[in-house]
Design a protein around this motif. Structure first.
Motif, PDB file in Angstrom:
ATOM      1  N   ILE A 236       0.887  -1.247   0.033  1.00 33.68           N
ATOM      2  CA  ILE A 236      -0.003   0.100  -0.074  1.00 33.68           C
ATOM      3  C   ILE A 236       0.835   1.337  -0.098  1.00 33.68           C
ATOM      4  O   ILE A 236       0.541   2.320  -0.705  1.00 33.68           O
ATOM      5  N   PHE A 283     -12.266  -3.018 -10.687  1.00 30.52           N
ATOM      6  CA  PHE A 283     -13.054  -3.260  -9.526  1.00 30.52           C
ATOM      7  C   PHE A 283     -14.181  -4.207  -9.665  1.00 30.52           C
ATOM      8  O   PHE A 283     -14.098  -5.234  -8.922  1.00 30.52           O
ATOM      9  N   ASP A 292     -14.765 -15.144  -2.304  1.00 31.15           N
ATOM     10  CA  ASP A 292     -15.868 -14.473  -1.472  1.00 31.15           C
ATOM     11  C   ASP A 292     -16.253 -13.064  -1.837  1.00 31.15           C
ATOM     12  O   ASP A 292     -16.415 -12.061  -1.167  1.00 31.15           O
ATOM     13  N   GLY A 293     -15.732 -12.942  -3.417  1.00 30.95           N
ATOM     14  CA  GLY A 293     -16.230 -11.575  -3.741  1.00 30.95           C
ATOM     15  C   GLY A 293     -15.488 -10.282  -3.274  1.00 30.95           C
ATOM     16  O   GLY A 293     -15.649  -9.274  -3.370  1.00 30.95           O
ATOM     17  N   ARG A 294     -14.021 -10.718  -2.748  1.00 32.47           N
ATOM     18  CA  ARG A 294     -13.434  -9.898  -2.365  1.00 32.47           C
ATOM     19  C   ARG A 294     -12.286  -9.113  -3.112  1.00 32.47           C
ATOM     20  O   ARG A 294     -12.029  -9.979  -3.981  1.00 32.47           O
ATOM     21  N   LEU A 295     -12.067  -7.939  -2.790  1.00 31.15           N
ATOM     22  CA  LEU A 295     -11.034  -7.135  -4.047  1.00 31.15           C
ATOM     23  C   LEU A 295      -9.426  -7.600  -3.723  1.00 31.15           C
ATOM     24  O   LEU A 295      -9.168  -8.094  -2.605  1.00 31.15           O
ATOM     25  N   MET A 297      -5.861  -6.181  -4.091  1.00 28.53           N
ATOM     26  CA  MET A 297      -5.127  -5.005  -4.412  1.00 28.53           C
ATOM     27  C   MET A 297      -4.100  -5.102  -5.652  1.00 28.53           C
ATOM     28  O   MET A 297      -3.780  -4.006  -6.276  1.00 28.53           O
ATOM     29  N   ILE A 300      -6.112  -4.139  -8.603  1.00 30.17           N
ATOM     30  CA  ILE A 300      -6.405  -2.609  -8.475  1.00 30.17           C
ATOM     31  C   ILE A 300      -5.052  -1.859  -8.901  1.00 30.17           C
ATOM     32  O   ILE A 300      -5.074  -1.128  -9.740  1.00 30.17           O
TER      33      ILE A 300
ATOM     34  N   SER B  11     -11.046 -14.735   9.423  1.00 27.61           N
ATOM     35  CA  SER B  11     -12.596 -14.213   8.894  1.00 27.61           C
ATOM     36  C   SER B  11     -13.379 -15.386   9.011  1.00 27.61           C
ATOM     37  O   SER B  11     -13.037 -16.657   9.007  1.00 27.61           O
ATOM     38  N   ALA B  20     -21.449 -14.806   2.292  1.00 24.97           N
ATOM     39  CA  ALA B  20     -20.639 -13.946   2.182  1.00 24.97           C
ATOM     40  C   ALA B  20     -20.301 -13.312   0.560  1.00 24.97           C
ATOM     41  O   ALA B  20     -20.281 -12.206   0.207  1.00 24.97           O
ATOM     42  N   ALA B  21     -20.611 -14.644  -0.229  1.00 26.29           N
ATOM     43  CA  ALA B  21     -20.476 -14.258  -1.619  1.00 26.29           C
ATOM     44  C   ALA B  21     -21.502 -13.401  -2.091  1.00 26.29           C
ATOM     45  O   ALA B  21     -21.407 -12.736  -2.999  1.00 26.29           O
ATOM     46  N   ARG B  24     -21.245  -9.861  -1.608  1.00 28.01           N
ATOM     47  CA  ARG B  24     -20.241  -9.118  -2.404  1.00 28.01           C
ATOM     48  C   ARG B  24     -20.827  -8.855  -3.646  1.00 28.01           C
ATOM     49  O   ARG B  24     -20.040  -8.160  -4.320  1.00 28.01           O
ATOM     50  N   LEU B  27     -21.275  -4.838  -5.302  1.00 25.98           N
ATOM     51  CA  LEU B  27     -20.304  -3.820  -5.888  1.00 25.98           C
ATOM     52  C   LEU B  27     -19.969  -4.190  -7.293  1.00 25.98           C
ATOM     53  O   LEU B  27     -20.161  -3.201  -8.240  1.00 25.98           O
ATOM     54  N   PHE B  99      -6.011  -0.028   2.631  1.00 24.49           N
ATOM     55  CA  PHE B  99      -6.468  -0.671   1.384  1.00 24.49           C
ATOM     56  C   PHE B  99      -7.664  -0.161   1.105  1.00 24.49           C
ATOM     57  O   PHE B  99      -8.081   0.592  -0.040  1.00 24.49           O
ATOM     58  N   GLY B 103      -8.049   2.516  -1.863  1.00 25.44           N
ATOM     59  CA  GLY B 103      -8.724   1.740  -2.846  1.00 25.44           C
ATOM     60  C   GLY B 103     -10.110   2.436  -3.163  1.00 25.44           C
ATOM     61  O   GLY B 103     -10.427   2.757  -4.478  1.00 25.44           O
ATOM     62  N   PHE B 104     -10.763   2.887  -2.161  1.00 21.08           N
ATOM     63  CA  PHE B 104     -12.364   3.433  -2.405  1.00 21.08           C
ATOM     64  C   PHE B 104     -12.146   4.769  -2.836  1.00 21.08           C
ATOM     65  O   PHE B 104     -13.029   5.268  -3.659  1.00 21.08           O
ATOM     66  N   ARG B 449     -10.357  -6.346   5.722  1.00 20.25           N
ATOM     67  CA  ARG B 449     -10.554  -7.699   5.430  1.00 20.25           C
ATOM     68  C   ARG B 449     -11.867  -8.137   5.082  1.00 20.25           C
ATOM     69  O   ARG B 449     -12.186  -9.094   4.387  1.00 20.25           O
ATOM     70  N   TYR B 451     -13.482  -6.443   2.722  1.00 24.39           N
ATOM     71  CA  TYR B 451     -13.731  -6.201   1.501  1.00 24.39           C
ATOM     72  C   TYR B 451     -12.312  -6.392   0.247  1.00 24.39           C
ATOM     73  O   TYR B 451     -12.474  -6.714  -0.736  1.00 24.39           O
ATOM     74  N   TRP B 452     -11.253  -6.832   1.016  1.00 21.44           N
ATOM     75  CA  TRP B 452     -10.074  -7.018   0.395  1.00 21.44           C
ATOM     76  C   TRP B 452      -9.329  -8.244   1.014  1.00 21.44           C
ATOM     77  O   TRP B 452      -9.323  -8.796   2.172  1.00 21.44           O
ATOM     78  N   GLU B 453      -9.140  -9.057   0.027  1.00 23.99           N
ATOM     79  CA  GLU B 453      -7.818 -10.250   0.178  1.00 23.99           C
ATOM     80  C   GLU B 453      -6.827  -9.591   0.893  1.00 23.99           C
ATOM     81  O   GLU B 453      -6.081  -8.536   0.350  1.00 23.99           O
TER      82      GLU B 453
END
Lengths: 475, 475, 475
Positions: A236, A283, A292-295, A297, A300, B11, B20-21, B24, B27, B99, B103-104, B449, B451-453
């Motif tokens: 980051i 994104f 799990d639908g997570r982003l 980095m 990105i 998590s 969880a899926a 998500r 987005l 992140f 990121g956002f 965590r 929203y992000w890996e």
């Protein structure tokens, strides 16, 4: 952060300094040799151009505002920032390879700037026995340095600085030749370098990485992996910064060499919109394919930039704002999917270890950008461009070519680029295997301390014995 | 730095991936929907303007230097840098939310740039059935993105990306309407956006944060607090960088849309001096109110910038260098005292959880800036502005208004801004409560965590069982 | 990273807050006093110049493009970025002194910008009872702030903020006088400030550091050393960033005040090439003198920049591209060897504790740059400069001086600079010993927590008793 480094910090120099010292001679010798050679060539050939030379400029009858410097310099500074801050920090994601990522970027770019001033000067602005330099020389040199750094990304962590300097020596020369063939001989348009910079740099580096394939590196793959995924800071802090500086200055990159007036203005606008679309699609896709639908980095940081690459050829054309959005969206999608699905195959099936994923950020989007250029060129009409056709497609405006034939030349330019890059990368890979260039052994890949005095090392030596696993390849 | 993250990294996805899926999906769907919609609107409505279009530009009889691009682009690039590097990193101070912060910011800004091109285009440059875009569109779009990011600062850590995109959708539209009412209908001057950007963005975000008030977050307040105060890196590394890039480029921000020539020159100078004064007063006040007279980096990072906000309206006027120093000094003082004394009250009494303290950096200094604008407008004379009155206060120059009535219009502009921002923020807050937008539960606020890996997570799962406290709100 | 800080985080304020509080009063009082004084002087003396004032500008008959603002502003913004991002972060390498490095840079620079607007205004642009300010004032003020920050580098960690403000008060005044003597009285050329900025700032700071010599600091030397060498982050993250921003923007720094047209263009080109050569020679020399031939990041971060310093005087002259490479190569070599061999002697023999090594980056390369200027001036001919001689060497062009006599004046300028800097640094050092300025005791040097609320401190207090070693000098 110092903990993991400290734990692995011991090195072998305490036992066998002579071989280590001998191993390190190539870098200073090569630096001095290359600097000496370029200095002599500069003394013989390089002169200020008519806008830079005191006598020539004042001999003319100009207003200061006429000096092209004032139109090009702000863009140039952005390009310069992208090359050093952007590319340098984008590669600083490996936890134990930060010094090397940033430091070797610096070294490679500094050499490439000098050397490409010469190579491009001989090909493009050699007259009266001299190369004449000005702000355009600096822009072109930075573009060439960008291509070298893209290739560096493909072999990051697996090559030493002497190897990298030799790679740059070869690549800069081939870059100049490829650019000369495309722009001067074939009359291809490629202002932002989808072909000449991104495609060339990526495939040169990927083929080179293929030739240098290290099957045993698989074993330490988990090390690269864990390094990759163990450090928030590096990603980051530095890499994000690289991403953002690339993102904000990409409009300047693509527009730096385009024609003044509407040309630069339009290029900036197209690149700006293309990047916003690639960001949104990255994104969307990253979340869609993520666990799990997570982003992710990594997506990105890289794929969001693909929008800049994909309009490298077409952004000076009448792409339309919608066209820019569409191209950017496509590029972000392809690049994200590439990171997710193609990079693993690239290594397992094609034996290409692409450390930074340059295939996803520069390779595929570069080729895509060339194809977008073919399409937009083929659609060019006198109506859409008006009198501006002369500055974008002079050969069509002068009726030497139809839009379709110009599009075919564009496509042929892509073919030439891929060929030259692949052959060059192959030859370069063989050169870099020369033993005196001192490639790092597999066990020392992705490690700063082979080349750098690293903080914390002294304490380590005092504290404990050397690890065997780190010695075995040095013996 | 990886230690605390690793310790809390487990998590819930190992047990219930389907919910969880499902959670998500919003987005990617929202990204694709919004991108699709703007792309279609771009295709139908957006065209190059006469300085950007090849046929239109070459149809005219211009020198390249006439293209407004060359006067605006360097300022625009600074504004662009401020929005992405400055705002992005200024928010990156939460240790476990880095992140998301960066990121956002990126996601929101990219969408806002496209969407505000459309909304502002319809309101300001719609003629002949088309929106015509050029460098001014990009400046205006970046300004709008700035307002969205200010609002983001008020709800940072407590909202998911789908919620944020919806917030941007609403806020961009209202921003355009507010700006149109002020600049076009009321004839208010607000080049640097004390009202339209800072006041609007801050109060929109604060009211929205009020509607989304989470009483239970109090309990995890100490978490936010300890996060806030436990990490040197985040603060100095990234947030300081955000501060410095905002500080150095603020003169470009305020001057980007002002009239060419003396207007931009004067705006830059006023902003430059105002920032030096707010820096000195921030250091003085921070030490005066600090424990044992010690400085607080949060004050320095934020209040030192208040000098840029406070001259947003007045810096293009004949504020005088002394006036700039006085305004900046006042703003730094008010902002520092706000962080020290008012922020705690804002939460305890007004139930507004203002994560980044936007009330101190943008809210109060923005209102103060509007009032400085009222004052300086009221003092405007034909003598002080000469023929330049036409470009700063055209309605006074054309005798349609007196200086006093123009000042009253300025004051009314502030009132309109506060009203629209508050109503908009209230409506936005209700919208963001829609269940399918999937707001993070209290226990997952300020956590990347969700929203992000996140690096280190995989190891955690292997190493130990999930923590109960993290599961209870997911069930 | 929080671990070492946490371990040492306890401070004495729990026991004796009154003395601590009393000790902290000087900073706010000095800030308010200085800000009040400059504000009054601004009110009385400072006015917009003819390009910035609405009435004056519109009174003339100008095209907007004539406003010098448009030629100077992009360079100015780069200079501004260098001063704040470059110098600020280059000094952020001390692990426990990051808040102070960045924060005090900010404070010092903000004050220096205001104060030097006044001092340089009185000396250079005072007419009709007023100082007239515009973009040149901002460039000159930033140059002066640069010199102050160079001096700060020599005393970093060993001086409190009140001391530093007093240092800036004196140094800014002397900087203005020295510049006035050189440029206006002696007719010396020094656009990029090899003498006026780098030599002056370095030797002022070094002599000041000599006067403030702390023999007992030797003991805690290992602390500075271990701090220095224990943290990857600080070095690569922030300091590298400082280096790179300085490196990319140095061409703008040297060219910002030169004559428009060929002058700025040539200066940029020379600086660009000089920096590439100093980078290559730094890598070569660092590896040659390094343990086991390994590179030292401290050399790279600093010596690579010496190429910018060394052409500060000569880059606007007809140095030729080869001359730029040669000068840069020499500067990188001298600077790297200085770090390796001369810095230890400077402390042990000359009792100068040069925290940042400013002698190597600014001192020696600055003097070298002055001498390069002497040489290139002595070689100036009417033939080489043509009609451009008037803008580079007006006194030679008007036959008031020969090239040789101009070269002697250049040499005399170096002598004047060294004399004024040394005397000023000596006087400054005595002033800074005044007791009410509250110098930090030896045990608190290189520690943020003396002046800043530092993360993690609260927890420490709760967890354990104070360390005796930290209390003994506070008693």
């Amino acid at each position: 952060m110092s903990a993991p480094r400290a734990g692995a910090g011991a090195s072998a120099h305490g036992r066998n300094p002579p071989p280590a010292a001998r191993r390190r001679l190539p870098l200073p010798l090569l630096c001095l040799l290359l600097q000496g050679a370029t200095a002599i060539l500069f003394a013989v050939f390089v002169r200020y151009n008519h806008e830079t030379d005191a006598a020539l400029w004042h001999g003319g009858n100009h207003s200061n505002a006429d000096n092209e410097f004032y139109f090009r310099y702000p863009s140039f500074q952005d390009v310069h920032t992208m090359v050093f801050v952007g590319f340098g920090f984008l590669m600083a994601f490996l936890q134990r390879y930060g010094f090397s990522s940033v430091g070797f970027t610096f070294l490679l770019a500094a050499f490439a700037l000098q050397w490409s001033t010469l190579t491009q000067g001989f090909l493009h602005s050699f007259h009266g026995g001299h190369i004449h330099v000005g702000v355009e020389s600096m822009i072109n040199a930075d573009f060439c340095a960008g291509a070298v750094l893209i290739s560096f990304g493909a072999v990051l962590g697996k090559t030493g600085p002497a190897q990298l300097l030799l790679m740059a020596l070869l690549e800069v020369a081939l870059f100049g030749i490829n650019e000369f063939v495309l722009l001067s001989l074939l009359g291809v348009k490629d202002a932002g370098g989808s072909m000449t910079i991104h495609t060339f740099g990526a495939y040169f580096g990927l083929v080179l990485s293929r030739v240098l394939y290290r099957p045993q590196l698989e074993k330490s793959k988990h090390r690269q992996g864990s390094i990759y995924h163990s450090d928030l800071f590096a990603m980051i802090g530095e890499a994000c910064q690289g991403t953002i500086f690339l993102w904000i200055f990409w409009p300047s990159f693509n527009s730096a060499p385009t024609s003044l007036g509407d040309g630069q203005h339009r290029t900036v606008l197209n690149t700006y919109y293309s990047l916003t679309a690639s960001t949104l699609s990255t994104f969307a896709l990253s979340a869609l394919v993520g666990r799990d639908g997570r982003l992710d980095m990594v997506h990105i940081q890289n794929a969001a930039l693909a929008g800049g690459v994909v309009v490298g050829t077409a952004s000076e054309m009448m792409l339309t704002p919608f066209g820019a959005l569409a191209a950017g969206f496509l590029a972000g999608t392809v690049s994200t999917l590439g990171y997710k699905f193609f990079t693993p195959i690239l290594e397992s099936k094609f034996k290409v270890q692409d450390t930074c994923g340059v295939h996803n950020l520069h390779g595929m989007p570069g080729v895509l950008g060339a194809l977008v250029g073919v399409l937009v060129t083929g659609l060019a009409t006198h109506e859409a461009y008006g009198d501006g056709l002369q500055s974008v497609f002079p050969l069509i405006a002068e009726s030497q070519r139809t839009a379709t034939s110009q599009a075919m030349f564009q496509l042929f330019g892509l073919f030439v680029t891929l060929t030259l890059a692949s052959v060059g990368g192959g030859v370069g890979g063989c050169l870099l295997k020369l033993p005196f260039l001192d490639a790092p052994p597999d066990s020392q890949c992705y490690e700063d301390r082979v080349y750098w005095e690293v903080p914390g090392e002294h304490e380590d030596e005092a504290q404990g014995p050397l690890k065997e696993e780190e010695l075995d390849t040095q013996a």
